[in-house]
Design an enzyme around this catalytic site. Structure first.
Site, PDB file in Angstrom:
ATOM      1  N   LYS A  23       0.833  -1.210   0.000  1.00  0.00           N
ATOM      2  CA  LYS A  23       0.000   0.000   0.000  1.00  0.00           C
ATOM      3  C   LYS A  23       0.871   1.265   0.000  1.00  0.00           C
ATOM      4  CE  LYS A  23      -1.483   1.694   4.004  1.00  0.00           C
ATOM      5  NZ  LYS A  23      -1.314   3.090   4.404  1.00  0.00           N
ATOM      6  N   ASN A  24       1.853   1.304   0.897  1.00  0.00           N
ATOM      7  CA  ASN A  24       2.621   2.540   1.056  1.00  0.00           C
ATOM      8  C   ASN A  24       3.585   2.791  -0.091  1.00  0.00           C
ATOM      9  OD1 ASN A  24       1.220   3.130   3.302  1.00  0.00           O
ATOM     10  ND2 ASN A  24       2.817   2.522   4.763  1.00  0.00           N
ATOM     11  N   CYS A 119      -3.361  13.395  12.679  1.00  0.00           N
ATOM     12  CA  CYS A 119      -4.222  12.224  12.606  1.00  0.00           C
ATOM     13  C   CYS A 119      -4.165  11.498  13.935  1.00  0.00           C
ATOM     14  CB  CYS A 119      -3.870  11.328  11.427  1.00  0.00           C
ATOM     15  SG  CYS A 119      -2.468  10.290  11.700  1.00  0.00           S
ATOM     16  N   ARG A 124       2.106  14.633  12.795  1.00  0.00           N
ATOM     17  CA  ARG A 124       2.478  14.346  11.406  1.00  0.00           C
ATOM     18  C   ARG A 124       2.629  15.613  10.559  1.00  0.00           C
ATOM     19  NH1 ARG A 124      -0.373   8.946   9.384  1.00  0.00           N
ATOM     20  NH2 ARG A 124       1.536   8.837   8.185  1.00  0.00           N
ATOM     21  N   ASP A 310       4.839   0.558  12.075  1.00  0.00           N
ATOM     22  CA  ASP A 310       3.558   0.028  11.585  1.00  0.00           C
ATOM     23  C   ASP A 310       3.284  -1.389  12.098  1.00  0.00           C
ATOM     24  OD1 ASP A 310       3.210   2.405  10.292  1.00  0.00           O
ATOM     25  OD2 ASP A 310       3.882   1.684   8.347  1.00  0.00           O
ATOM     26  N   ARG A 402      -8.607   0.302   4.843  1.00  0.00           N
ATOM     27  CA  ARG A 402      -7.668   1.209   4.162  1.00  0.00           C
ATOM     28  C   ARG A 402      -6.408   0.481   3.720  1.00  0.00           C
ATOM     29  NH1 ARG A 402      -6.622   6.690   7.133  1.00  0.00           N
ATOM     30  NH2 ARG A 402      -5.391   6.771   5.246  1.00  0.00           N
TER      31      ARG A 402
HETATM   32  N1  EPU Z   1       7.765  14.498  10.309  1.00  0.00           N
HETATM   33  C1  EPU Z   1       7.944  15.835  10.599  1.00  0.00           C
HETATM   34  N2  EPU Z   1       7.960  16.724   9.561  1.00  0.00           N
HETATM   35  C2  EPU Z   1       7.793  16.333   8.263  1.00  0.00           C
HETATM   36  C3  EPU Z   1       7.611  14.976   7.976  1.00  0.00           C
HETATM   37  C4  EPU Z   1       7.600  14.059   9.020  1.00  0.00           C
HETATM   38  O1  EPU Z   1       8.086  16.218  11.763  1.00  0.00           O
HETATM   39  O2  EPU Z   1       7.819  17.191   7.362  1.00  0.00           O
HETATM   40  C5  EPU Z   1       7.722  13.525  11.400  1.00  0.00           C
HETATM   41  C6  EPU Z   1       6.315  12.918  11.538  1.00  0.00           C
HETATM   42  O3  EPU Z   1       5.480  13.727  12.328  1.00  0.00           O
HETATM   43  C7  EPU Z   1       6.606  11.563  12.158  1.00  0.00           C
HETATM   44  C8  EPU Z   1       7.986  11.198  11.614  1.00  0.00           C
HETATM   45  O4  EPU Z   1       8.541  12.412  11.092  1.00  0.00           O
HETATM   46  O5  EPU Z   1       6.661  11.704  13.555  1.00  0.00           O
HETATM   47  C9  EPU Z   1       7.997  10.143  10.534  1.00  0.00           C
HETATM   48  O6  EPU Z   1       7.079  10.522   9.521  1.00  0.00           O
HETATM   49  P1  EPU Z   1       7.251  10.092   7.990  1.00  0.00           P
HETATM   50  O7  EPU Z   1       7.208  11.330   7.162  1.00  0.00           O
HETATM   51  O8  EPU Z   1       8.434   9.200   7.853  1.00  0.00           O
HETATM   52  O9  EPU Z   1       5.938   9.239   7.761  1.00  0.00           O
HETATM   53  P2  EPU Z   1       4.894   9.339   6.571  1.00  0.00           P
HETATM   54  O10 EPU Z   1       5.590   9.445   5.280  1.00  0.00           O
HETATM   55  O11 EPU Z   1       3.848  10.339   6.906  1.00  0.00           O
HETATM   56  C10 EPU Z   1       4.846   6.759   6.125  1.00  0.00           C
HETATM   57  C11 EPU Z   1       3.802   5.683   6.113  1.00  0.00           C
HETATM   58  C12 EPU Z   1       3.317   5.386   7.521  1.00  0.00           C
HETATM   59  C13 EPU Z   1       4.521   4.976   8.354  1.00  0.00           C
HETATM   60  C14 EPU Z   1       5.623   6.048   8.284  1.00  0.00           C
HETATM   61  C15 EPU Z   1       6.885   5.659   9.015  1.00  0.00           C
HETATM   62  C16 EPU Z   1       2.727   6.049   3.981  1.00  0.00           C
HETATM   63  C17 EPU Z   1       1.499   6.384   3.249  1.00  0.00           C
HETATM   64  N3  EPU Z   1       2.671   6.105   5.303  1.00  0.00           N
HETATM   65  O12 EPU Z   1       4.221   7.898   6.684  1.00  0.00           O
HETATM   66  O13 EPU Z   1       2.425   4.297   7.411  1.00  0.00           O
HETATM   67  O14 EPU Z   1       4.124   4.810   9.693  1.00  0.00           O
HETATM   68  O15 EPU Z   1       5.966   6.319   6.916  1.00  0.00           O
HETATM   69  O16 EPU Z   1       7.375   4.459   8.542  1.00  0.00           O
HETATM   70  O17 EPU Z   1       3.732   5.700   3.384  1.00  0.00           O
HETATM   71  C18 EPU Z   1       0.558   2.969   7.937  1.00  0.00           C
HETATM   72  O18 EPU Z   1       0.729   2.353   6.863  1.00  0.00           O
HETATM   73  O19 EPU Z   1      -0.249   2.571   8.813  1.00  0.00           O
HETATM   74  C19 EPU Z   1       1.296   4.205   8.186  1.00  0.00           C
HETATM   75  C20 EPU Z   1       0.941   5.103   9.102  1.00  0.00           C
END
Ligand code: EPU
Length: 443
Positions: A23-24, A119, A124, A310, A402
């Site tokens: 999915k991701n 969320c 996030r 996750d 989802r």
């Molecule tokens: N963060 C910031 N600023 C930013 C971006 C991120 O502070 O500009 C922080 C976030 O708040 C968080 C941390 O960095 O505390 C990690 O966030 P990241 O950006 O790595 O996560 P994401 O891209 O929003 C993806 C997955 C998540 C998974 C995370 C970490 C997708 C669609 N989602 O989220 O998946 O937990 O990476 O591996 O790719 C799930 O599938 O259930 C899910 C939540």
């Protein structure tokens, strides 16, 4: 229509299960498809509500999307992109749609994308995405809940990420594909989904090196270098980890197909330390089993290749009945212990202090009515229901839909007593179809 799972715990899972596309990864590949002025075909696309939302985002921009359910493929014709706006109505349904920002900047040099809110699992933020785009030369205004980014041209530069954010790495990779010169992302995320996106972009003519390491270099290419392509998504490592945990939780023995074991090294290692057996049958097939009560372990969630956040809630469920005390530290999200109150209602002994949880193994969980608070917490509660004595009802299945395709059918095929039913259906018989089939439009 409110759908719920009814689970009768106590059955050991057996047989086999096949894991779907990640999915991701697929959500980002779909967004990336708009870089090409033509058609892209992506295989191994799971039938999920999140995929449906991303296809709606693309359709709104003018792309023509056709999902083939039998083939699990999608064709995206992005010959004409007629809008640069990703509406709040769609972005608020799924944070991952924010990835369209980088794709639109590459394709159109302008994008208006709704800011995702926080969320259930944490704040996030998207500040790294914004700062990175500014470093590439975009002018950004945030007004009325929307990010408006514009650039006459994007110019490659060095970008350092304070945290190896998955989404920021992907958005900046996408934005840099057609930039002038080279972009270097330092402290980049190293997740397999990042490599998948880079491989996909490279098959369409981009020049990206180093994906999967902490430094990614994107050498900008001219728009006419990008061409139509076909690509197959990697298997979903979190879905694989979920089924592995379900087998181990029920003292079962099952074959898991279409899994890349190398993507789960840390998780596998922890399962083995707990007493599970994991055997490689073929390069993408494993046999997982557990015979006796598991032993507790400690773990800290970390960016890849560390223990995946996750799978944290799912691993916590295993600890609830393991022998001893396990300490979990959640280091990525501020609020990812949402499953704790429900696990306690099933008899778990969990003490939570900020981002630490101390789980003292009890002999048994007992069935209760619980509710999914997010995707992975929902899967964790289903596994708790499979382990528990008696009947468990899991509510708020839209979270689970989802990210898990045909979750209950896959579990049923492995011997689990789990049925989906509508609230109105007092007999508790399974409904004809999953929630996905009730969504309008899209896939
Ligand atoms: N963060 C910031 N600023 C930013 C971006 C991120 O502070 O500009 C922080 C976030 O708040 C968080 C941390 O960095 O505390 C990690 O966030 P990241 O950006 O790595 O996560 P994401 O891209 O929003 C993806 C997955 C998540 C998974 C995370 C970490 C997708 C669609 N989602 O989220 O998946 O937990 O990476 O591996 O790719 C799930 O599938 O259930 C899910 C939540």
């Amino acid at each position: 229509m409110t759908e719920k799972f009814k689970i009768h715990g106590g059955e050991s899972l057996k047989g086999e299960v096949s894991i779907g596309g990640a999915k991701n990864s697929v959500l980002k590949l779909l967004a990336a498809a708009i870089l090409v002025k033509g058609s892209t075909k992506i295989y191994n696309v799971p039938h999920l509500t999140d995929v449906d939302i991303m296809l709606n985002v693309l359709s709104d921009l003018g792309a023509v999307c056709n999902y083939n359910k039998e083939e699990k493929s999608v064709v995206i014709d992005a010959s004409d992109i007629t809008s640069i706006t990703a509406k709040y109505e769609l972005v608020s349904k799924m944070r991952a749609s924010f990835i369209i920002l980088g794709a639109l900047m590459s394709r159109c040099r302008e994008a208006i994308v709704a800011l995702p809110g926080g969320c259930a699992i944490g704040e996030r933020r998207v500040d790294f995405h914004i700062k990175g785009l500014e470093a590439l030369g975009a002018k950004i205004k945030i007004e009325n809940g929307y990010v408006h980014a514009k650039a006459s041209k994007l110019v490659g530069t060095d970008i350092y990420l304070d945290i190896p954010s998955v989404g920021a790495t992907e958005n900046l990779m996408l934005a840099s594909v057609l930039a002038e010169g080279s972009t270097r992302i330092q402290n980049a995320a190293q997740e397999p989904e990042i490599i998948d996106l880079a491989n996909f972009l490279n098959t369409m003519g981009a020049d990206i090196q180093g994906a999967g390491t902490s430094e990614i270099v994107i050498n900008g290419v001219k728009a006419d270098c990008l061409h139509e392509t076909e690509y197959t998504t990697i298997p979903d490592r979190i879905e694989a980890g979920t089924f592995m945990a379900a087998v181990v939780a029920t003292k079962g023995k099952a074959i898991i197909k279409n899994v890349y074991p190398a993507h789960l090294t840390f998780f596998n290692d922890k399962l083995i330390k707990m007493g599970a057996s994991i055997k490689l049958v073929e390069p993408t097939t494993i046999e997982v089993s557990a015979r006796s009560r598991l032993s507790s372990i400690n773990f800290v969630t970390q960016p890849y290749p560390g223990f995946p956040t996750d799978l944290q809630a799912i691993a916590m469920t295993l600890l609830t009945t393991s022998n001893g005390v396990g300490i979990i530290t959640e280091s990525l999200y501020e609020n990812r212990f949402m499953q704790v109150p429900d696990l306690r209602r099933m008899g778990a002994d969990i003490h939570q202090d900020r981002n630490h949880a101390i789980v003292k193994g009890v002999k048994n969980l007992t069935g209760a009515t619980v509710a999914a608070s997010d995707l992975r917490a929902g899967a964790a509660l289903v596994i708790a229901g499979l382990m528990a004595n008696g009947e468990t009802i899991v509510e708020k299945l839209h979270h689970i839909d989802r990210g898990y395709e045909e979750f209950e059918h896959k579990l049923q095929n492995m011997g689990a007593k789990i049925t989906r039913y509508n609230e109105e259906d007092i007999s508790g018989m399974p409904s004809m179809n999953s929630a996905i089939l009730n969504t309008k439009g899209g896939i």
